[in-house]
Design a protein around this motif. Structure first.
Motif, PDB file in Angstrom:
ATOM      1  N   GLU A 183      19.032 -50.498 -23.669  1.00  0.00           N
ATOM      2  CA  GLU A 183      17.820 -50.368 -22.849  1.00  0.00           C
ATOM      3  C   GLU A 183      18.060 -49.847 -21.480  1.00  0.00           C
ATOM      4  N   MET A 184      19.217 -50.255 -20.809  1.00  0.00           N
ATOM      5  CA  MET A 184      19.643 -49.768 -19.304  1.00  0.00           C
ATOM      6  C   MET A 184      19.848 -48.455 -19.425  1.00  0.00           C
ATOM      7  N   LEU A 185      20.691 -48.048 -20.216  1.00  0.00           N
ATOM      8  CA  LEU A 185      21.209 -46.509 -20.368  1.00  0.00           C
ATOM      9  C   LEU A 185      20.213 -45.544 -20.847  1.00  0.00           C
ATOM     10  N   ALA A 186      19.324 -46.139 -21.643  1.00  0.00           N
ATOM     11  CA  ALA A 186      18.290 -45.049 -22.038  1.00  0.00           C
ATOM     12  C   ALA A 186      17.156 -44.855 -20.917  1.00  0.00           C
ATOM     13  N   GLN A 187      17.119 -45.987 -20.139  1.00  0.00           N
ATOM     14  CA  GLN A 187      15.992 -45.757 -18.970  1.00  0.00           C
ATOM     15  C   GLN A 187      16.681 -45.158 -17.751  1.00  0.00           C
ATOM     16  N   PHE A 210      19.998 -41.551 -20.605  1.00  0.00           N
ATOM     17  CA  PHE A 210      21.172 -41.033 -21.633  1.00  0.00           C
ATOM     18  C   PHE A 210      20.766 -41.147 -22.899  1.00  0.00           C
ATOM     19  N   GLU A 211      21.263 -40.161 -23.673  1.00  0.00           N
ATOM     20  CA  GLU A 211      20.975 -40.359 -25.092  1.00  0.00           C
ATOM     21  C   GLU A 211      21.905 -41.376 -25.764  1.00  0.00           C
ATOM     22  N   VAL A 212      21.340 -42.707 -25.833  1.00  0.00           N
ATOM     23  CA  VAL A 212      22.189 -43.876 -26.299  1.00  0.00           C
ATOM     24  C   VAL A 212      21.833 -44.334 -27.836  1.00  0.00           C
ATOM     25  N   THR A 213      22.749 -44.569 -28.516  1.00  0.00           N
ATOM     26  CA  THR A 213      22.478 -45.096 -29.776  1.00  0.00           C
ATOM     27  C   THR A 213      23.341 -46.348 -29.971  1.00  0.00           C
ATOM     28  N   ALA A 214      23.074 -46.967 -31.117  1.00  0.00           N
ATOM     29  CA  ALA A 214      23.749 -48.187 -31.579  1.00  0.00           C
ATOM     30  C   ALA A 214      24.689 -47.706 -32.608  1.00  0.00           C
ATOM     31  N   ASN A 215      26.065 -48.382 -32.627  1.00  0.00           N
ATOM     32  CA  ASN A 215      26.973 -48.214 -33.677  1.00  0.00           C
ATOM     33  C   ASN A 215      27.415 -49.288 -34.216  1.00  0.00           C
ATOM     34  N   ASP A 216      27.101 -49.569 -35.607  1.00  0.00           N
ATOM     35  CA  ASP A 216      27.038 -50.844 -36.249  1.00  0.00           C
ATOM     36  C   ASP A 216      28.194 -50.650 -37.231  1.00  0.00           C
ATOM     37  N   LYS A 217      28.917 -49.599 -37.183  1.00  0.00           N
ATOM     38  CA  LYS A 217      29.998 -49.669 -38.150  1.00  0.00           C
ATOM     39  C   LYS A 217      31.352 -49.656 -37.275  1.00  0.00           C
ATOM     40  N   LEU A 224      24.929 -49.511 -15.518  1.00  0.00           N
ATOM     41  CA  LEU A 224      25.199 -51.061 -15.815  1.00  0.00           C
ATOM     42  C   LEU A 224      25.641 -51.793 -14.807  1.00  0.00           C
ATOM     43  N   ARG A 225      25.809 -51.409 -13.476  1.00  0.00           N
ATOM     44  CA  ARG A 225      26.087 -52.187 -12.393  1.00  0.00           C
ATOM     45  C   ARG A 225      25.307 -53.397 -12.435  1.00  0.00           C
TER      46      ARG A 225
END
Length: 284
Positions: free
Chosen positions: A97-101, A104-111, A154-155
């Motif tokens: 959420e913080m990176l998207a705000q 950044f084009e941020v995605t989760a990697n569940d693998k 992320l600070r």
């Protein structure tokens, strides 16, 4: 007692044998882990050097609920196979959420399975039990300002009791290491000759940048090091330096002005690999 602000660590994880052999760096990692536990940190946010994703503005967050471990060469499996990793999915979502705000084009990697650059440090810092941990990927362009911006986004987690760690390398050029003693005798600390001039010079430049700059000046000093005339000698590839840029972002806001980093431990390996361990700031 609640934390006002946590420090930021830039650790040089070195070769895989840093997991199996005692060293000044390993002792300092344990010291930092003990202090973090004593201060009641909520969790750890890490950016390593061995996981990157493709895309001009893309970054990933580890969200595998049961990550495996990538094997570690030259280290007996007993040093790591039974260590239980603790992924922090709640904080992972918070990071997304913080990176998207922040754009950044941020995605989760569940693998994603964790790699030695991060769990080597966790085992050394927290040998009894892994704390809740979130891993942030690199971006495959290896652009320093991008990774600095990730740390800056992320600070605020430092104000919430999370410990931010970048694990890469101060001087990390595998092509210019001297491997014979490690390969023949399993001695990664053999130093038959002094480090070469390029390694010494860039090592000093990293220390000067971190110990002599604070706030936004730290961010500029670290990103500018990639233009240093010895950078390419010290880093044949850019991946292990991105952790330094991440740390500069996390510890280089205007509010960090006047807070300087310190070289707290150092271990030379393979003649020319300098594993410098830096901490910026202190627990309030």
């Amino acid at each position: 007692m609640p934390l006002a602000l946590t420090p930021v660590h830039f650790f040089s994880h070195g070769s895989t044998m840093m997991l199996g052999e005692q060293s000044e760096s390993a002792d300092y990692w344990k010291q930092c882990g003990d202090e973090a536990l004593a201060r009641g940190i909520k969790g750890v946010i890490m950016m390593g050097a061995h996981w990157d994703c493709v895309g001009p503005n893309r970054v990933q967050v580890s969200m595998n609920p049961s990550p495996g471990k990538s094997p570690v060469a030259y280290v007996h499996p007993s040093k790591y196979v039974d260590y239980k990793l603790v992924p922090d999915l709640e904080t992972g979502n918070k990071c997304i959420e913080m990176l998207a705000q922040d754009g950044f084009e941020v995605t989760a990697n569940d693998k994603f399975d964790w790699i030695h650059d991060t769990y080597l440090i966790l085992i050394r810092m927290f040998p009894e039990q892994c704390p809740p941990t979130t891993i942030i990927s690199l971006n495959a362009r290896f652009e320093p300002h991008f990774h600095m911006r990730v740390g800056a986004a992320l600070r605020p987690l430092r104000e919430q009791g999370y410990l931010l760690i970048g694990t890469g390398g101060a001087v990390h050029n595998l092509y210019r290491n001297v491997w014979q003693s490690m390969l023949k005798y399993s001695d990664n600390f053999a130093q038959e000759t002094p480090p070469e001039d390029w390694a010494m010079e860039f090592r000093q430049a990293v220390e000067d940048a971190i110990s002599g700059n604070s706030g936004p000046h730290l961010r500029r000093a670290i990103t500018r090091l990639m233009k240093h005339p010895r950078f390419r000698d010290a880093h044949a590839t850019d991946d292990h330096f991105m952790a330094a840029a991440f740390c500069a972002g996390a510890a280089g806001s205007e509010d960090d002005s006047g807070v300087y980093g310190k070289l707290e431990a150092e271990t030379w390996e393979l003649t020319n690999m300098c594993n410098s361990q830096f901490t910026i700031g202190a627990y309030a």
